[in-house]
Write an enzyme that holds these catalytic residues in place. Structure first.
Site, PDB file in Angstrom:
ATOM      1  N   ARG A  23       0.812  -1.230   0.000  1.00  0.00           N
ATOM      2  CA  ARG A  23       0.000   0.000   0.000  1.00  0.00           C
ATOM      3  C   ARG A  23       0.842   1.274   0.000  1.00  0.00           C
ATOM      4  O   ARG A  23       0.445   2.289   0.581  1.00  0.00           O
ATOM      5  CB  ARG A  23      -0.941   0.021   1.216  1.00  0.00           C
ATOM      6  CG  ARG A  23      -2.115  -0.926   1.121  1.00  0.00           C
ATOM      7  CD  ARG A  23      -3.178  -0.385   0.171  1.00  0.00           C
ATOM      8  NE  ARG A  23      -4.274  -1.312   0.008  1.00  0.00           N
ATOM      9  CZ  ARG A  23      -5.397  -1.297   0.727  1.00  0.00           C
ATOM     10  NH1 ARG A  23      -5.560  -0.393   1.665  1.00  0.00           N
ATOM     11  NH2 ARG A  23      -6.333  -2.173   0.495  1.00  0.00           N
ATOM     12  N   ARG A  27      -2.955   6.919   0.834  1.00  0.00           N
ATOM     13  CA  ARG A  27      -3.446   8.143   1.477  1.00  0.00           C
ATOM     14  C   ARG A  27      -2.474   8.841   2.407  1.00  0.00           C
ATOM     15  O   ARG A  27      -2.699   9.984   2.788  1.00  0.00           O
ATOM     16  CB  ARG A  27      -4.744   7.818   2.233  1.00  0.00           C
ATOM     17  CG  ARG A  27      -5.928   7.666   1.299  1.00  0.00           C
ATOM     18  CD  ARG A  27      -7.176   7.271   2.041  1.00  0.00           C
ATOM     19  NE  ARG A  27      -7.019   5.933   2.586  1.00  0.00           N
ATOM     20  CZ  ARG A  27      -8.019   5.201   3.067  1.00  0.00           C
ATOM     21  NH1 ARG A  27      -9.238   5.680   3.097  1.00  0.00           N
ATOM     22  NH2 ARG A  27      -7.799   3.987   3.537  1.00  0.00           N
ATOM     23  N   ARG A  36      -5.843  11.959  -6.445  1.00  0.00           N
ATOM     24  CA  ARG A  36      -7.147  11.331  -6.236  1.00  0.00           C
ATOM     25  C   ARG A  36      -8.254  12.380  -6.300  1.00  0.00           C
ATOM     26  O   ARG A  36      -9.329  12.124  -6.833  1.00  0.00           O
ATOM     27  CB  ARG A  36      -7.198  10.600  -4.895  1.00  0.00           C
ATOM     28  CG  ARG A  36      -8.422   9.705  -4.806  1.00  0.00           C
ATOM     29  CD  ARG A  36      -8.539   8.997  -3.487  1.00  0.00           C
ATOM     30  NE  ARG A  36      -9.066   9.867  -2.453  1.00  0.00           N
ATOM     31  CZ  ARG A  36      -9.613   9.457  -1.326  1.00  0.00           C
ATOM     32  NH1 ARG A  36      -9.684   8.168  -1.061  1.00  0.00           N
ATOM     33  NH2 ARG A  36     -10.061  10.311  -0.448  1.00  0.00           N
ATOM     34  N   ASP A  73      -6.637  -2.021  -7.774  1.00  0.00           N
ATOM     35  CA  ASP A  73      -7.193  -2.682  -6.604  1.00  0.00           C
ATOM     36  C   ASP A  73      -7.521  -4.115  -6.969  1.00  0.00           C
ATOM     37  O   ASP A  73      -7.835  -4.407  -8.131  1.00  0.00           O
ATOM     38  CB  ASP A  73      -8.453  -1.971  -6.107  1.00  0.00           C
ATOM     39  CG  ASP A  73      -8.771  -2.412  -4.686  1.00  0.00           C
ATOM     40  OD1 ASP A  73      -8.149  -1.900  -3.752  1.00  0.00           O
ATOM     41  OD2 ASP A  73      -9.603  -3.325  -4.523  1.00  0.00           O
ATOM     42  N   TYR A 154     -15.219 -11.045  -0.723  1.00  0.00           N
ATOM     43  CA  TYR A 154     -15.974  -9.827  -1.083  1.00  0.00           C
ATOM     44  C   TYR A 154     -17.148 -10.151  -2.000  1.00  0.00           C
ATOM     45  O   TYR A 154     -18.214  -9.549  -1.894  1.00  0.00           O
ATOM     46  CB  TYR A 154     -15.057  -8.812  -1.770  1.00  0.00           C
ATOM     47  CG  TYR A 154     -14.041  -8.198  -0.832  1.00  0.00           C
ATOM     48  CD1 TYR A 154     -14.398  -7.138  -0.003  1.00  0.00           C
ATOM     49  CD2 TYR A 154     -12.744  -8.689  -0.756  1.00  0.00           C
ATOM     50  CE1 TYR A 154     -13.477  -6.567   0.867  1.00  0.00           C
ATOM     51  CE2 TYR A 154     -11.814  -8.124   0.109  1.00  0.00           C
ATOM     52  CZ  TYR A 154     -12.191  -7.064   0.922  1.00  0.00           C
ATOM     53  OH  TYR A 154     -11.293  -6.512   1.785  1.00  0.00           O
TER      54      TYR A 154
HETATM   55  O1  CP3 Z   1       0.055  -1.450  -2.556  1.00  0.00           O
HETATM   56  C1  CP3 Z   1      -0.135  -0.500  -3.343  1.00  0.00           C
HETATM   57  O2  CP3 Z   1       0.325   0.646  -3.135  1.00  0.00           O
HETATM   58  C2  CP3 Z   1      -0.855  -0.745  -4.657  1.00  0.00           C
HETATM   59  C3  CP3 Z   1      -2.233  -0.497  -4.681  1.00  0.00           C
HETATM   60  C4  CP3 Z   1      -3.208  -1.392  -3.956  1.00  0.00           C
HETATM   61  C5  CP3 Z   1      -4.450  -0.894  -3.472  1.00  0.00           C
HETATM   62  N1  CP3 Z   1      -5.191  -1.937  -3.024  1.00  0.00           N
HETATM   63  C6  CP3 Z   1      -4.847   0.515  -3.488  1.00  0.00           C
HETATM   64  C7  CP3 Z   1      -5.955   0.931  -2.628  1.00  0.00           C
HETATM   65  C8  CP3 Z   1      -3.205  -2.763  -3.718  1.00  0.00           C
HETATM   66  C9  CP3 Z   1      -2.111  -3.776  -3.993  1.00  0.00           C
HETATM   67  C10 CP3 Z   1      -4.469  -3.094  -3.139  1.00  0.00           C
HETATM   68  C11 CP3 Z   1      -4.862  -4.470  -2.811  1.00  0.00           C
HETATM   69  C12 CP3 Z   1      -6.045  -4.698  -1.983  1.00  0.00           C
HETATM   70  N2  CP3 Z   1      -7.261  -4.084  -2.046  1.00  0.00           N
HETATM   71  C13 CP3 Z   1      -6.153  -5.722  -1.021  1.00  0.00           C
HETATM   72  C14 CP3 Z   1      -5.064  -6.706  -0.711  1.00  0.00           C
HETATM   73  C15 CP3 Z   1      -3.931  -6.070   0.005  1.00  0.00           C
HETATM   74  C16 CP3 Z   1      -4.184  -5.779   1.437  1.00  0.00           C
HETATM   75  O3  CP3 Z   1      -4.076  -4.603   1.807  1.00  0.00           O
HETATM   76  O4  CP3 Z   1      -4.439  -6.717   2.178  1.00  0.00           O
HETATM   77  C17 CP3 Z   1      -7.443  -5.669  -0.471  1.00  0.00           C
HETATM   78  C18 CP3 Z   1      -7.981  -6.570   0.609  1.00  0.00           C
HETATM   79  C19 CP3 Z   1      -8.144  -4.648  -1.138  1.00  0.00           C
HETATM   80  C20 CP3 Z   1      -9.562  -4.252  -0.970  1.00  0.00           C
HETATM   81  C21 CP3 Z   1      -9.696  -2.855  -0.571  1.00  0.00           C
HETATM   82  N3  CP3 Z   1      -9.389  -1.771  -1.383  1.00  0.00           N
HETATM   83  C22 CP3 Z   1     -10.175  -2.332   0.643  1.00  0.00           C
HETATM   84  C23 CP3 Z   1     -10.595  -3.175   1.825  1.00  0.00           C
HETATM   85  C24 CP3 Z   1     -10.151  -0.939   0.542  1.00  0.00           C
HETATM   86  C25 CP3 Z   1     -10.718   0.080   1.483  1.00  0.00           C
HETATM   87  C26 CP3 Z   1      -9.937   0.213   2.714  1.00  0.00           C
HETATM   88  C27 CP3 Z   1      -9.723   1.660   3.051  1.00  0.00           C
HETATM   89  O5  CP3 Z   1      -8.598   1.946   3.427  1.00  0.00           O
HETATM   90  O6  CP3 Z   1     -10.659   2.472   2.885  1.00  0.00           O
HETATM   91  C28 CP3 Z   1      -9.601  -0.601  -0.706  1.00  0.00           C
HETATM   92  C29 CP3 Z   1      -9.341   0.754  -1.225  1.00  0.00           C
HETATM   93  C30 CP3 Z   1      -7.942   1.068  -1.614  1.00  0.00           C
HETATM   94  N4  CP3 Z   1      -7.154   0.296  -2.398  1.00  0.00           N
HETATM   95  C31 CP3 Z   1      -7.251   2.268  -1.301  1.00  0.00           C
HETATM   96  C32 CP3 Z   1      -6.008   2.194  -1.946  1.00  0.00           C
HETATM   97  C33 CP3 Z   1      -4.934   3.241  -1.981  1.00  0.00           C
HETATM   98  C34 CP3 Z   1      -7.798   3.421  -0.499  1.00  0.00           C
HETATM   99  C35 CP3 Z   1      -8.665   4.212  -1.419  1.00  0.00           C
HETATM  100  C36 CP3 Z   1      -8.617   5.661  -1.127  1.00  0.00           C
HETATM  101  O7  CP3 Z   1      -9.366   6.077  -0.247  1.00  0.00           O
HETATM  102  O8  CP3 Z   1      -7.864   6.380  -1.804  1.00  0.00           O
END
Ligand code: CP3
Length: 347
Positions: A23, A27, A36, A73, A154
């Site tokens: 990640r 943010r 964003r 994502d 999901y």
């Molecule tokens: O790692 C990176 O920098 C690359 C980008 C990346 C994102 N999601 C960006 C993201 C990667 C590799 C993921 C994978 C992902 N997404 C996983 C597996 C990895 C992990 O963290 O366990 C999972 C379970 C998801 C599903 C997901 N996407 C959730 C549960 C959420 C919301 C959580 C939250 O923080 O609100 C997301 C959104 C998400 N994916 C964000 C980012 C940067 C936050 C979105 C934002 O508000 O900008």
């Protein structure tokens, strides 16, 4: 030019131990928040190859990590299979039409048809490949997918869950349907990763973030075997592309790990010494600082030193034990990366 990160994934000796953070494009970076905002929301950002490429590169320039991870994502896969994904502010991801019956699964598109709908991802990778090649540096590009199990949680629950009760009801009372979902997702994921490789990623990682929801004795049947099937498909066709497996939170399964892949991602629930003892001969290990240590520079330094002491700069990639949180100060993330480089001898 061979890349330090790719060499490290294959267990070759490198001048220092490479580091990246799960990640890392997110943010905690004001620069990410600005892009964003321009995009309107998170999904728009994923769908805009130019902007997605821009935020992918931010942590290379700002934090100094050795690899970029494609900005996207895991949930774009079920979205393109025909489920309706949205991100609701403060609530995380939602599917309005969760899969609870075979006929609902049958309505989703699969295989090549679904994988070829993710064109914006492949476009993002092409831009990044060009940009990284132009820079001529040693930074690698990581592509990724969610593991079929994590994606299925999901798809079945319709959102994130603490109890996984709907998935588990299916696991124990209608395992055939769960396997049918996992099989359909597996077929899409194989082709999705293959297309990411053809577009230009150097490495792929499979995130099984919700591995720990499955009891250890059933983990192979409902998750690991599908991840191994995907890894083996990739390794057979693209042996020069390292595959990283990240099953989060299941050290009880470390004795049973098998399969043709290169790097095992250790999350923060295991001690690195334990992972090394169980898996270090067979796989390069990635990890595993508890991400909340990033709130303190002292706690970060201490942990990086302990990990280095254990791994000795051999068959290791530094990373966090899960994703970085949004309220971590950027300078602490930079400190983590610098410390990983310092202890492993980067000049
Ligand atoms: O790692 C990176 O920098 C690359 C980008 C990346 C994102 N999601 C960006 C993201 C990667 C590799 C993921 C994978 C992902 N997404 C996983 C597996 C990895 C992990 O963290 O366990 C999972 C379970 C998801 C599903 C997901 N996407 C959730 C549960 C959420 C919301 C959580 C939250 O923080 O609100 C997301 C959104 C998400 N994916 C964000 C980012 C940067 C936050 C979105 C934002 O508000 O900008």
């Amino acid at each position: 030019m061979s890349k330090i990160f790719v060499d490290a994934c294959f267990g070759k000796e490198t001048p220092y131990t490479p580091v990246w953070m799960m990640r890392q494009a997110g943010r905690y970076l004001p620069e990410y928040m600005a892009v964003r905002k321009e995009a309107g929301n998170f999904l728009n950002l994923c769908h805009d190859p130019k902007k997605a490429a821009e935020v992918t590169l931010q942590p290379l320039d700002i934090v100094g990590v050795d690899a970029a991870i494609l900005f996207s994502d895991i949930l774009v896969i079920p979205d393109e299979m025909g489920m309706d994904l949205s991100f609701i502010k403060g609530e995380g991801p939602k599917f309005s039409d969760p899969i609870r019956e075979q006929k609902e699964l049958d309505r989703l598109i699969g295989g090549e048809e679904a994988a070829s709908k993710l064109t914006y991802v492949y476009e993002t990778i092409k831009i990044l490949r060009e940009e990284l090649d132009k820079r001529g540096d040693e930074k690698a590009l990581i592509g990724f997918t969610g593991a079929p199990w994590t994606l299925a949680t999901y798809m079945i629950e319709g959102q994130g869950t603490k109890t996984y009760n709907i998935c588990k009801k299916m696991m124990y009372s209608n395992p055939e349907l769960l396997h049918n979902i996992l099989k359909k997702v597996t077929e899409v994921v194989k082709l999705y990763l293959e297309k990411q490789i053809q577009a230009g990623v150097d490495v792929v990682q499979i995130f099984d973030s919700w591995a720990a929801a499955i009891e250890p004795g059933m983990y192979d049947e409902f998750s690991w075997s599908y991840m191994v099937e995907i890894a083996e498909y990739i390794k057979e066709k693209y042996p020069h592309i390292p595959v990283i497996m990240f099953p989060k939170g299941i050290p009880a399964f470390y004795d049973k790990v098998y399969g043709n892949f290169d790097v095992f991602g250790v999350d923060w629930s295991a001690k690195m010494a334990y992972a090394k003892e169980k898996l270090g001969d067979r796989y390069v290990l990635q990890g595993n600082m508890e991400p909340c240590r990033l709130y303190s520079k002292e706690a970060t330094t201490k942990c990086v030193e302990v990990i280095q002491e254990t791994m000795q700069g051999k068959r290791h990639i530094f990373n966090l034990g899960h994703g970085i949180l949004p309220d971590v100060p950027v300078e602490n993330a930079i400190h983590f990366v610098n410390e990983c480089h310092r202890v492993s001898g980067k000049k």
